[in-house]
Motif scaffolding. Structure first.
Motif, short mmCIF file in Angstrom:
data_model
loop_
_atom_site.label_atom_id
_atom_site.label_comp_id
_atom_site.label_asym_id
_atom_site.label_seq_id
_atom_site.Cartn_x
_atom_site.Cartn_y
_atom_site.Cartn_z
N VAL A 174 -27.11 33.70 47.78
CA VAL A 174 -26.54 32.99 48.91
C VAL A 174 -26.70 31.50 48.70
CG1 VAL A 174 -26.82 32.54 51.36
CG2 VAL A 174 -26.87 34.87 50.52
N PHE A 175 -25.65 30.76 48.97
CA PHE A 175 -25.73 29.31 48.89
C PHE A 175 -25.95 28.76 50.30
CE2 PHE A 175 -23.64 25.26 49.57
CZ PHE A 175 -24.27 24.47 48.62
N SER A 176 -26.91 27.88 50.45
CA SER A 176 -27.22 27.35 51.78
C SER A 176 -27.90 26.00 51.63
CB SER A 176 -28.13 28.33 52.52
OG SER A 176 -28.74 27.69 53.59
N PRO A 177 -27.68 25.08 52.57
CA PRO A 177 -28.40 23.80 52.49
C PRO A 177 -29.87 23.93 52.86
CG PRO A 177 -27.01 23.85 54.44
CD PRO A 177 -26.73 25.11 53.69
N GLU A 178 -30.30 25.14 53.22
CA GLU A 178 -31.68 25.35 53.61
C GLU A 178 -32.62 25.06 52.43
OE1 GLU A 178 -32.17 28.95 55.83
OE2 GLU A 178 -34.07 29.33 54.88
N MET A 180 -29.73 15.92 52.80
CA MET A 180 -29.76 15.53 54.21
C MET A 180 -29.30 14.09 54.43
SD MET A 180 -32.99 16.98 56.26
CE MET A 180 -33.03 15.95 57.71
N ALA A 181 -29.24 13.30 53.35
CA ALA A 181 -28.81 11.92 53.50
C ALA A 181 -27.29 11.83 53.67
CB ALA A 181 -29.25 11.08 52.31
N HIS A 182 -26.57 12.85 53.20
CA HIS A 182 -25.12 12.91 53.33
C HIS A 182 -24.46 11.62 52.83
CE1 HIS A 182 -25.18 16.68 55.51
NE2 HIS A 182 -26.13 16.19 56.29
N ASN A 208 -26.43 12.40 59.03
CA ASN A 208 -27.81 12.09 58.68
C ASN A 208 -28.51 11.29 59.76
OD1 ASN A 208 -25.77 10.31 57.64
ND2 ASN A 208 -27.44 9.00 57.00
N GLU A 235 -26.26 20.70 57.67
CA GLU A 235 -27.40 21.59 57.82
C GLU A 235 -27.67 21.85 59.30
OE1 GLU A 235 -27.63 18.51 56.65
OE2 GLU A 235 -28.99 17.46 57.99
N LYS A 274 -22.57 33.82 47.26
CA LYS A 274 -22.03 33.35 45.99
C LYS A 274 -21.09 34.39 45.41
CE LYS A 274 -25.71 30.19 44.90
NZ LYS A 274 -26.80 29.80 44.03
N ASN A 297 -28.64 27.11 59.58
CA ASN A 297 -28.16 26.64 58.30
C ASN A 297 -27.00 27.53 57.88
OD1 ASN A 297 -29.46 24.36 57.12
ND2 ASN A 297 -31.36 25.54 57.19
N PRO A 298 -25.88 26.96 57.49
CA PRO A 298 -24.77 27.82 57.07
C PRO A 298 -25.09 28.44 55.72
CG PRO A 298 -24.22 25.54 56.68
CD PRO A 298 -25.56 25.54 57.36
N SER A 299 -24.46 29.55 55.42
CA SER A 299 -24.69 30.15 54.10
C SER A 299 -23.40 30.77 53.61
CB SER A 299 -25.81 31.19 54.17
OG SER A 299 -25.49 32.18 55.10
N TRP A 300 -23.21 30.70 52.32
CA TRP A 300 -22.05 31.30 51.68
C TRP A 300 -22.54 32.24 50.61
CZ3 TRP A 300 -21.94 26.40 53.59
CH2 TRP A 300 -20.87 26.08 54.42
N SER A 336 -19.47 16.89 53.18
CA SER A 336 -20.85 17.36 53.28
C SER A 336 -20.90 18.79 53.80
CB SER A 336 -21.62 16.50 54.27
OG SER A 336 -21.67 15.19 53.84
#
Lengths: 227, 203, 453
Positions: free
Chosen positions: B44-48, B144-146, A99, A141, A127, A122-125, A138
């Motif tokens: 899709v899972f993403s932190p975006e 984003m703060a992790h 962060n 991003e 589902k 950004n990574p993506s998985w 974590s």
């Protein structure tokens, strides 16, 4: 008494099976880059097994060397970071604070071992694969650096438990994913401040050497290799 | 003037084409979507962030107000002598999550106590239908703060619940009484002379 | 006001009052390129840094090259203006403002790159030391934080240095213009009335700034060089980088100045004020810097080769004879061979000759920075992690946009500000004719030829 986490890697035991690489990926939520992106250098491996050949064909000897963040005592990545995202912690770990990272990538340039990686997307998985993500780690991003943490989530958990029981962490209580998965027990992790720990004993071994020792980075990983 | 408008149009068109040309990211794999419990989920899972607005809200720490399934009165329960960690948030002494009660937890007492109140009847009906309470988080950090927070060491070292959660004992529904920003955490950690290491919380 | 002075004022203020359609076309074209660059940057922020050609382990590429290049170009103004002001060289007068303009704009553009190249550009302000509730400060050991201080100091200084001598000229425009324009220039002129006290204050301020800005300029590019020399990377970790970068910066700065002056002379029809003599003098300076640059490059590379450290020699060989060798030898030719031939022979040291050499130097200096950044990162200590770098459209568009942006800013500058300092020229006209050393030598040479003939 503060801890000083360190590691010993016995290259004579390493078979290059890549189990550590796989274990690390699943423990630490490392995204998969895909074929095209990997060819552009976007693949992330907190630990990698470098393969080198010695000698001329047909008398070739292959050598494997697992390379991960060396958690240097005098780490070149730390002074160059403008925001302290890369900094030293009380236990001697090289912290990478996601962060606080603004993505100058200076630390990766300064690292002589090339063990720091940048998140280009950004990574993506797909589902439901996201359900296999480790909740203790974590998901990074886009735009930050990441690297081997010595599985700090396991270290922190063990420390909390130990303090709850009013004792220090025992030798062998913490195992990073790579050490845990190594079938030939080539990787040993422990407290270098504890003179009786196995890793302290191995660090003193006459077979031991440090990677790029002449650069003065003082790594905390000792590689053991018979001559 | 027409000339400028033309230039602008060309520029916009070039930008559009350029964006397509520049886009290099592998498309997320589309496949038969997995749906759990009949919910439709994104594939899709993403932190975006889902939208520009969501990203902006995160950036400025703008948080939405949680809407709880029932209006739980904290004050009444505390007045009756129930401790926070006793039944409802019982895992708070054992790990990171404090834990939230489900309908069965409520009904351990409310099977007999105050059964005439409409809220209790609502809960009883929920249990009969096999439904549960979908509590919403009140305190939450942005992705984003992790930040990783563990309740256990704080409870062990006798940090009062109210230090971080405010005067919830005299409130009904839980509210965000304290702004849990990093300054709040580090100031207390400094005063108590405990670890101020980044890696203690951020990993 | 004498007739000559009147003509001078008219000539130099003409671009401010008359604008041809060609100028609008130029601005429109350049703006669209700049817009494309902004679009590419926005797109890069949205999608992620992967749109660039960077990858493990080459994490710096075009953007850092551009950064060092533009900060280098910005050294035009300081050298020409501050040093020539201090030694009171008479011929500098029509040149100073062109040069100071380049400094200001190149710095603005160069200063953008450290932000553009961030993974999270929206958090760039974390480089600024400000009190915050997190109790964290920037890391003052990091060369990037030094960069922030160096560049912001230099930008502030050079903007002041640019603005101060413009005040009397703004007053001149204020008095000539009408309506809104008169009001705007009136504000910019800061109430200039031309009193003796005001002149005295201006002169004092100018001499202080001229002295102050030189150490700032030298330190700025030294600090930029520290970005590289502080990291244990093969061929970066070198003590020569400070002076090497400063010399290279001044070198490319003079080249940029020559190109800008030639363009102004051609398009604004001010041939009378920017004479071949100015180009001749600047050409000599460029020649000097070319020789100095050649010396430094030779020095840098000789010690690496002689030192024979394994990783360094790998990097050395890959630029000398490996994949980067075409770029390396192009750099040597356009940075050293070509300028020395063109500028070393008096017959070739014409305006055209100077401009050709300058274009070569600009290209060569850009390549030099590229060859410092990329081959080293691609050839660090473990052969396992050797890699290559190929730029992708995003980087190319943004790079092109900054070049267009520079021309755009400069074109607008020449439209809104008299590009040649009118009052300084007039001041020169008032003074009794001072013998100019260069002119004298030329006259003496000519007489010598005549007597021999």
């Amino acid at each position: 008494m503060a801890y000083r986490w360190g590691m010993a890697v016995d290259l004579d035991r390493c078979t290059g099976c890549q189990a550590c690489v796989t274990a690390c990926r699943s423990e630490n939520n490392i995204p998969t880059a895909g074929e095209q992106q990997a060819s552009r250098g976007r693949a992330i491996h907190w630990i990698r097994v470098e393969r080198y050949f010695e000698g001329e064909f047909p008398n070739v000897r292959v050598k494997y060397r697992p390379v991960l963040c060396q958690q240097c005592d005098a780490a070149p990545c730390e002074p160059v970071c403008p925001t302290y995202a890369s900094s030293h912690n009380e236990d001697g770990l090289n912290a990478q604070i996601y962060n606080r990272c603004i993505g100058t990538r200076y630390c990766a340039n300064a690292c002589p071992y090339n063990t720091r990686f940048f998140d280009f997307f950004n990574p993506s998985w797909e589902k439901p694969l996201h359900l296999q993500l480790n909740p203790d780690v974590s998901v990074r991003e886009v735009g930050v650096m990441e690297k081997c943490t010595f599985c700090v989530q396991r270290i922190n958990a063990a420390k909390v438990t130990a303090r709850g029981e009013d004792r220090t962490v025992k030798d062998g209580e913490i195992q990073p994913a790579c050490a845990q998965s190594c079938p030939s027990k080539a990787i040993v992790f422990g407290d270098l401040n504890d003179p009786d720990s196995e890793v302290s004993r191995l660090a003193e071994s006459p077979r031991g050497h440090k990677l790029l020792d002449d650069l003065g980075t003082r790594p905390k990983i000792t590689y053991l290799e018979g001559r | 003037m027409r000339f400028f408008r033309m230039i602008a149009c060309v520029a916009v068109a070039a930008l559009g084409v350029g964006c397509q040309w520049l886009d290099d990211r592998p498309a997320p794999v589309r496949s038969a979507s997995f749906t759990a419990g009949g919910q439709s989920v994104s594939e899709v899972f993403s932190p975006e962030r889902s939208s520009f607005g969501a990203a902006t809200r995160d950036y400025f720490w703008v948080k939405g107000t949680p809407h709880q399934p029932i209006e739980f009165p904290h004050n009444i329960h505390i007045e009756k002598g129930l401790a926070c960690t006793e039944a409802c948030h019982e895992s708070v002494t054992r790990g990171p999550q404090a834990g939230l009660p489900n309908v069965n937890t409520c009904l351990t007492c409310h099977a007999v106590i105050a059964t005439d109140k409409p809220r209790i009847q609502e809960i009883t009906q929920m249990q009969e239908k096999g439904l549960d309470l979908a509590w919403q988080r009140v305190y939450k950090f942005t992705d984003m703060a992790h930040v990783r927070f563990n309740h256990e060491p704080h409870i062990r070292n006798n940090v009062e619940c109210s230090t971080c959660h405010g005067d919830i004992a005299h409130q009904t529904v839980a509210q965000r009484n304290v702004d849990l920003n990093m300054g709040f955490c580090v100031t207390c950690h400094r005063e108590k002379n405990v670890s101020n290491d980044c890696l203690t919380c951020h990993y | 006001m004498s007739a000559t002075e009147d003509r001078l004022t008219n000539d130099l203020l003409r671009p401010l009052f008359n604008t041809s359609w060609r100028f609008y076309v130029l601005v429109a074209v350049l703006s669209s390129i700049v817009l494309a660059g902004l679009g590419a940057f926005a797109f890069q922020m949205w999608r992620g840094f992967g749109l660039t050609g960077l990858g493990w382990p080459i994490y710096w590429g075009f953007f850092i090259t551009d950064f060092v290049f533009w900060i280098g170009i910005s050294h035009a103004g300081t050298l020409i203006s501050a040093i020539l002001r201090l030694v009171d060289a008479g011929w500098r007068k029509p040149v100073t403002r062109c040069a100071e303009g380049i400094t200001a704009f190149a710095l603005m553009i160069g200063g953008l790159f450290p932000i553009i190249h961030l993974g999270k550009p929206w958090l760039f302000f974390w480089l600024v030391p400000y009190p915050n509730n997190r109790l964290i400060w920037p890391n003052f050991r990091s060369p990037l934080v030094w960069d922030f201080f160096a560049i912001s100091t230099y930008l502030t200084g050079s903007l002041l240095f640019l603005f101060l001598p413009m005040i009397p000229d703004f007053a001149l425009v204020r008095d000539r213009a009408t309506g809104l324009r008169s009001k705007i220039y009136g504000v910019l002129a800061l109430g200039w009335r031309g009193t003796t006290r005001q002149w005295h204050n201006l002169e004092t301020a100018m001499s202080i700034m001229a002295v102050a800005i030189i150490p700032v300029a030298v330190s700025v590019h030294t600090i930029v060089s520290f970005d590289f020399s502080m990291a244990p990377v093969p061929m970066w970790h070198s003590t020569i980088f400070g002076p090497y970068f400063v010399a290279g910066a001044i070198f490319s700065g003079i080249a940029g100045l020559i190109i800008a002056m030639a363009a102004l002379r051609h398009f604004l029809h001010i041939e009378e004020y920017l004479t071949p003599k100015h180009f001749d003098n600047l050409g000599r300076l460029l020649l000097l810097m070319a020789l100095l640059w050649g010396y430094f490059t030779f020095n840098e590379r000789l010690t690496v080769w002689y030192g024979n450290h394994e990783a360094e020699v790998n990097t050395f060989m890959v630029t000398q004879s490996g994949t980067f060798s075409p770029l390396f030898w192009t750099m040597v030719v356009v940075n050293f061979v070509l300028p020395v031939i063109i500028l070393g022979i008096k017959r070739f040291r014409t305006i055209t000759g100077c401009v050709i050499a300058s274009f070569g130097v600009c290209i060569g200096m850009w390549l030099e920075r590229f060859l410092i950044v990329v081959p080293s990162l691609g050839h660090k200590y473990f052969p396992y992690s050797w890699s290559f770098y190929r730029p992708r459209p995003t980087e190319i568009v943004i790079t092109a946009a900054t070049f267009a942006g520079m021309v755009l800013l400069y074109a607008l500058f020449s439209k809104f500000v008299p590009i040649i300092s009118i009052w300084e020229l007039k001041q020169g006209a008032h003074q009794p004719h001072q013998p100019d050393p260069i002119e004298d030598v030329e006259i003496a040479e000519a007489e010598l030829h005549r007597t021999h003939a």
